[in-house]
Write an enzyme that holds these catalytic residues in place. Structure first.
Site, PDB file in Angstrom:
ATOM      1  N   GLY A  48      51.226  93.746  48.914  1.00 28.60           N
ATOM      2  CA  GLY A  48      52.242  94.786  48.751  1.00 28.60           C
ATOM      3  C   GLY A  48      53.116  94.873  49.985  1.00 28.60           C
ATOM      4  O   GLY A  48      53.243  93.900  50.736  1.00 28.60           O
ATOM      5  N   VAL A  68      52.295 100.018  53.727  1.00 31.50           N
ATOM      6  CA  VAL A  68      50.933 100.262  53.245  1.00 31.50           C
ATOM      7  C   VAL A  68      49.967  99.251  53.874  1.00 31.50           C
ATOM      8  O   VAL A  68      48.806  99.568  54.132  1.00 31.50           O
ATOM      9  CB  VAL A  68      50.880 100.233  51.698  1.00 31.50           C
ATOM     10  CG1 VAL A  68      49.461 100.403  51.201  1.00 31.50           C
ATOM     11  CG2 VAL A  68      51.784 101.319  51.121  1.00 31.50           C
ATOM     12  N   GLU A  89      48.798  90.264  52.098  1.00 28.96           N
ATOM     13  CA  GLU A  89      49.831  89.447  51.450  1.00 28.96           C
ATOM     14  C   GLU A  89      51.071  90.318  51.361  1.00 28.96           C
ATOM     15  O   GLU A  89      51.188  91.142  50.456  1.00 28.96           O
ATOM     16  CB  GLU A  89      49.354  89.006  50.058  1.00 28.96           C
ATOM     17  CG  GLU A  89      48.119  88.118  50.062  1.00 28.96           C
ATOM     18  CD  GLU A  89      48.433  86.661  50.377  1.00 28.96           C
ATOM     19  OE1 GLU A  89      49.611  86.261  50.262  1.00 28.96           O
ATOM     20  OE2 GLU A  89      47.502  85.921  50.733  1.00 28.96           O
ATOM     21  N   CYS A 134      57.797  88.330  45.344  1.00 31.59           N
ATOM     22  CA  CYS A 134      57.657  88.343  46.807  1.00 31.59           C
ATOM     23  C   CYS A 134      58.249  87.102  47.455  1.00 31.59           C
ATOM     24  O   CYS A 134      58.767  87.178  48.560  1.00 31.59           O
ATOM     25  CB  CYS A 134      56.192  88.472  47.185  1.00 31.59           C
ATOM     26  SG  CYS A 134      55.177  87.222  46.434  1.00 31.59           S
TER      27      CYS A 134
END
Ligand code: NAD
Length: 463
Positions: free
Chosen positions: A193, A197, A215, A249
């Site tokens: 994410g 976070v 990741e 991503c």
């Protein structure tokens, strides 16, 4: 397996830890059966999962099959094929001075793993790391994203029907529930994410000295040199960028194109987008939607504040969260489009005088998750590789580096730490335990006190 409520995060983890301690997950036969069960979940749940992803993200069915379901199934096949080899003790050389003896590395499971997933490839990014954790012999808690709620609910419903509830749990929920999970002691945490976070996860993990794999994302550039095949570059960049409406991503975030081919490249991009999605992409079944209002507003805001020129697209429909494939040119330095990862269907195309300028631009920024270079000359590609860093590289392609199970998938620097896919996933969820064993038949006294001159001489000779 239960889809648990937040208040029993601690009891869920405690139950899995008991299972782990009992040795349930260690036998290869159990791991294999679970991997096969993951595949049956994907097969039997296919319609439900594809429908849920369509509802959450407007994801075209074929994209869901390719990038979520078949992708995970293919990776699980690799695990099944190689599990024996991966788990075999690895012999390493024993130096003369330590002989006789046998040195091996054995892969042992870490224990109870936590996998926290985002919403953009909601099946893939949850189930693939979970399957890798199981292949390595762990118990695992999976936490799907609340931002793709239908897919989260479908996974929580399907999983107990297929997977062993003693070793695998799905906990649904958002930040609060994830926070409760993060208070528990895990043996490894695998988070996918955003970096904000990611920091929360890493801080929580530090309290228990739990290792983490992060990741993350970043602004992945695509470089197009003057000698590149411009039509192919436009097609491959457009595909990687507008797949899942840019919510990928490793999507190319922006393009740095050599000034000599800029016009041709922009024309080719426009032709490609019309060929992919028709003259009105709004009506295309092959074009996804923005996941929620917050992200829609964010992208809309970016388009409203950029000083660049909308060269193509720009259309929006708030009610349907439709955001047209959009190309922006003449982006000035310091433009808001160039601050953070765009994570949506807006593609800034920046002109550069040559690849050296492109390389300087890329290496002055945080290390991206992926870097793409389109060039015919191998020496240009080598130069770009030697003077930049990124999690992965695609040469004359975008996104497809992910589909090679032998390649580690992960970031570097700001784009993350650790990697998975193929054997790399198995290793991420394993401890490499060093074992050295000696026979007792021979026990020459040379290393033991008293340290006489002769012993010293012998030892010096041997070392
Ligand atoms: P997201 O909002 O779904 O968040 C990811 C997870 O973190 C979710 O499970 C969510 O519940 C949890 N979470 C959110 N806030 C939290 C908090 N305050 N405390 C604890 N947990 C919390 O997804 P996202 O972050 O919007 O995902 C998009 C980002 O992820 C992009 O930056 C993208 O590049 C990156 N990404 C990376 C990869 C990769 O493989 N490297 C893949 C996909 C997405």
């Amino acid at each position: 397996m239960a889809a648990t409520k937040p208040d029993n995060a601690s009891s869920t983890v405690a139950a899995l830890r008991r299972s782990f301690d009992s040795g349930l997950t260690r036998p290869l036969s159990w791991r294999r059966a679970q991997l096969v069960a993951f595949k049956s979940l994907l097969r039997q749940g296919e319609d439900e999962l594809v429908g849920a992803m369509r509802a959450d993200l407007g994801k075209p069915a074929l994209e869901s099959r390719l990038t979520d379901l078949s992708f995970v199934a293919a990776e699980i096949d690799v695990m099944l094929r190689h599990l024996d080899a991966w788990t075999r003790p690895e012999h390493v050389r024993v130096p003369l001075a330590q002989r006789p003896g046998q040195a091996t590395i054995i892969r042992e499971p870490l224990g109870v793993a936590l996998v926290v997933a985002p919403w953009n490839y909601p099946v893939h990014l949850l189930l693939l790391p979970m399957a890798a954790a199981i292949a390595a012999g762990n118990c695992v808690v999976g936490k799907p994203s609340e931002i793709s709620p239908r897919t989260s609910a479908a996974l929580a419903k399907l999983a107990p029907r297929h997977l062993d509830p003693r070793a695998v749990a799905i906990v649904e929920g958002g930040p609060e529930e994830t926070g409760e999970l993060l208070e528990q002691r895990f043996d490894t945490i695998f988070y996918t994410g955003n970096a904000r976070v990611g920091r929360i996860v890493m801080e929580a993990a530090a309290r228990h000295l739990t290792p983490v794999t992060l990741e993350l994302g970043g602004k992945s550039p695509a470089l197009v040199d003057a000698d590149a095949d411009v039509d192919v570059a436009a097609r491959r960049i457009a595909w990687g960028k507008f797949l899942n409406a840019g919510q990928t991503c490793v999507a190319p975030d922006y393009v740095l194109v050599h000034e000599r081919v800029e016009r041709r490249f922009l024309d080719a991009l426009e032709r490609t987008l019309r060929a992919f999605y028709g003259d009105d992409p709004h009506r295309s079944r092959d074009y996804a939607r923005i996941v929620n209002d917050r992200h829609f507003e964010r992208l809309s805001g970016l388009l409203a504040t950029t000083s660049g020129t909308i060269a193509f697209g720009g259309g929006q429909d708030r009610a349907q969260r439709y955001f047209a494939p959009t190309i922006i040119t003449d982006v000035p330095p310091g433009d808001p489009l160039m601050d953070d990862e765009i994570f949506g269907p807006i593609l800034p195309v920046l002109r550069v005088a040559d690849m050296d300028e492109a390389v300087r631009y890329v290496s002055s920024r945080a290390k991206p998750l992926a870097l793409y270079v389109f060039a015919a000359s191998k020496s240009t590609v080598d130069r770009v590789l030697a003077s930049t860093s990124s999690g992965s590289v695609g040469v004359n392609l975008t996104v497809q580096q992910l589909a090679i199970p032998g390649l580690p998938f992960g970031g570097v620097g700001a784009s993350g730490m650790g990697a998975y896919h193929g054997r790399h996933g198995f290793e991420t969820f394993s401890h490499r335990r060093a074992v050295f064993s000696k026979p007792t038949l021979l026990d020459p006294p040379v290393q033991y006190p008293p340290y006489t001159k002769i012993k010293e001489w012998i030892l010096n000779k041997m070392l």
